[in-house]
Write an enzyme that holds these catalytic residues in place. Structure first.
Site, PDB file in Angstrom:
ATOM      1  N   CYS A   3       3.438   9.976   2.616  1.00  0.00           N
ATOM      2  CA  CYS A   3       2.286  10.706   2.088  1.00  0.00           C
ATOM      3  C   CYS A   3       2.331  12.163   2.543  1.00  0.00           C
ATOM      4  O   CYS A   3       2.597  12.448   3.706  1.00  0.00           O
ATOM      5  CB  CYS A   3       0.983  10.064   2.568  1.00  0.00           C
ATOM      6  SG  CYS A   3       0.487   8.643   1.594  1.00  0.00           S
ATOM      7  N   HIS A   4       2.044  13.064   1.603  1.00  0.00           N
ATOM      8  CA  HIS A   4       2.012  14.483   1.928  1.00  0.00           C
ATOM      9  C   HIS A   4       0.658  14.847   2.555  1.00  0.00           C
ATOM     10  O   HIS A   4      -0.379  14.388   2.084  1.00  0.00           O
ATOM     11  CB  HIS A   4       2.210  15.331   0.670  1.00  0.00           C
ATOM     12  CG  HIS A   4       3.562  15.180   0.055  1.00  0.00           C
ATOM     13  ND1 HIS A   4       3.888  14.117  -0.752  1.00  0.00           N
ATOM     14  CD2 HIS A   4       4.674  15.960   0.131  1.00  0.00           C
ATOM     15  CE1 HIS A   4       5.143  14.244  -1.159  1.00  0.00           C
ATOM     16  NE2 HIS A   4       5.641  15.348  -0.640  1.00  0.00           N
ATOM     17  N   GLU A  18      -4.716   7.780  -0.158  1.00  0.00           N
ATOM     18  CA  GLU A  18      -5.788   8.178   0.751  1.00  0.00           C
ATOM     19  C   GLU A  18      -7.039   7.335   0.513  1.00  0.00           C
ATOM     20  O   GLU A  18      -7.702   6.909   1.476  1.00  0.00           O
ATOM     21  CB  GLU A  18      -6.111   9.665   0.561  1.00  0.00           C
ATOM     22  CG  GLU A  18      -5.099  10.618   1.172  1.00  0.00           C
ATOM     23  CD  GLU A  18      -3.804  10.737   0.393  1.00  0.00           C
ATOM     24  OE1 GLU A  18      -2.880  11.364   0.905  1.00  0.00           O
ATOM     25  OE2 GLU A  18      -3.717  10.207  -0.737  1.00  0.00           O
ATOM     26  N   ASP A  57     -14.209  -5.755  12.430  1.00  0.00           N
ATOM     27  CA  ASP A  57     -14.224  -5.688  13.896  1.00  0.00           C
ATOM     28  C   ASP A  57     -15.648  -5.803  14.449  1.00  0.00           C
ATOM     29  O   ASP A  57     -15.870  -6.451  15.484  1.00  0.00           O
ATOM     30  CB  ASP A  57     -13.599  -4.369  14.337  1.00  0.00           C
ATOM     31  CG  ASP A  57     -13.634  -4.194  15.841  1.00  0.00           C
ATOM     32  OD1 ASP A  57     -12.986  -5.013  16.537  1.00  0.00           O
ATOM     33  OD2 ASP A  57     -14.293  -3.257  16.323  1.00  0.00           O
TER      34      ASP A  57
END
Length: 302
Positions: free
Chosen positions: A63-64, A99, A113
């Site tokens: 990923c950029h 993203e 969690d």
């Protein structure tokens, strides 16, 4: 990472989802009522998602790094599940699908969690892209199907055989990749009258695109822009600006190029630099977006 230096920045959007499925309805009630021992699940998960969106390039190797201009996170709660939706916007050369999915997965994982002490049967499901906009997907409507082009190399040195043409051939190759039919490839000198005659002939032959390569510099025999300005019926200065701006981001010498673009009848006439690099970058700057001009002209006839 793949090379994206040839791409142009555009507005790009992506929406991704993740589903957090619980084993007891009481778990959803505790989330909504904010009675989970670890705190406000939705707000904490949202914060984690915002961090995740901005740190995607640090986690996913290919990923950029890119500017995140907007991140929106929302929830839809059902009896036994919470759907997470993450929407991300950027103005950049590549999309934000990963993203958005990364952020959605981190939101769901944070919720997992925080909820695992009160529900041991939680699962995370269907992390996927829901929608994307920008880039190639938005340009898909501007197809090159059934378009014909003629390429005219305007150069005294090439016409006399002193120099081989590489810029014109570069344009031809890129047109083929774009799916445009090449109807003619011609090499002429730089005289204004010869350029005007050749361009008019190619327009009269029903070419959708007539691309002149060369003669856009500052030498005494660089006359392509002057020749075209005298015969164009409608100039399209935005195309020239796009080519120059794209080139300027790669070399300061682009400011010295004198491009031209406009219509003769229903033919789009372009003047591109005579250097191989300049011609290639100019093509990259405006295609395939420039195909939209033919959709506009088609719509105006109906």
């Amino acid at each position: 990472m793949i090379n994206i230096t040839t791409k142009s920045s555009t507005l790009r959007k992506a929406i991704a989802q993740a589903i957090l499925r619980v084993s007891r309805p009481e778990t959803i009630v505790a989330v909504i009522n904010k009675t989970v021992p670890k705190g406000d699940v939705l707000e904490m998960a949202k914060t984690a998602g915002l961090f995740a969106a901005k740190r995607t390039a640090d986690i996913i190797p290919d990923c950029h790094p890119l500017p995140i201009e907007y991140t929106g996170i929302r929830y839809e709660a059902g009896k036994m599940e919470i759907r997470v939706y993450v929407e991300i916007h950027t103005i950049y050369k590549t999309g934000v699908e990963v993203e958005a999915m990364h952020a959605a997965s981190v939101v769901a994982l944070t919720m997992y969690d925080m909820l695992k002490p009160i529900d041991k049967g939680i699962s995370i499901e269907q992390i996927k892209l829901v929608e994307k906009r920008g880039g190639k997907s938005d340009l898909a409507k501007d197809q090159s199907q059934h378009l014909r082009a003629a390429v005219i190399v305007c150069s005294d040195s090439v016409a006399s055989g002193k120099k081989e043409d590489s810029a014109g051939r570069q344009v031809v190759d890129q047109l083929q990749v774009l799916g445009v039919e090449l109807s003619d490839y011609q090499i002429i000198g730089s005289a204004k009258a010869d350029i005007q005659k050749a361009v008019k002939e190619k327009c009269a032959a029903s070419n959708h695109l007539v691309i002149c390569v060369g003669g856009t510099g500052l030498a005494s025999n660089d006359t392509t822009p002057e020749a075209l300005h005298e015969i164009l019926e409608k100039e399209v200065p935005g195309i020239e600006e796009a080519m120059r701006n794209y080139g300027q981001q790669r070399t300061p010498y682009a400011m010295l190029s004198r491009s031209s673009a406009g219509l003769i009848g229903e033919s789009l006439v372009l003047a591109l630099p005579g250097s191989t690099r300049g011609a290639k970058e100019s093509m990259n700057a405006i295609f395939p977006a420039v195909f939209h001009i033919f959709r506009v002209m088609l719509g105006s006839r109906h």
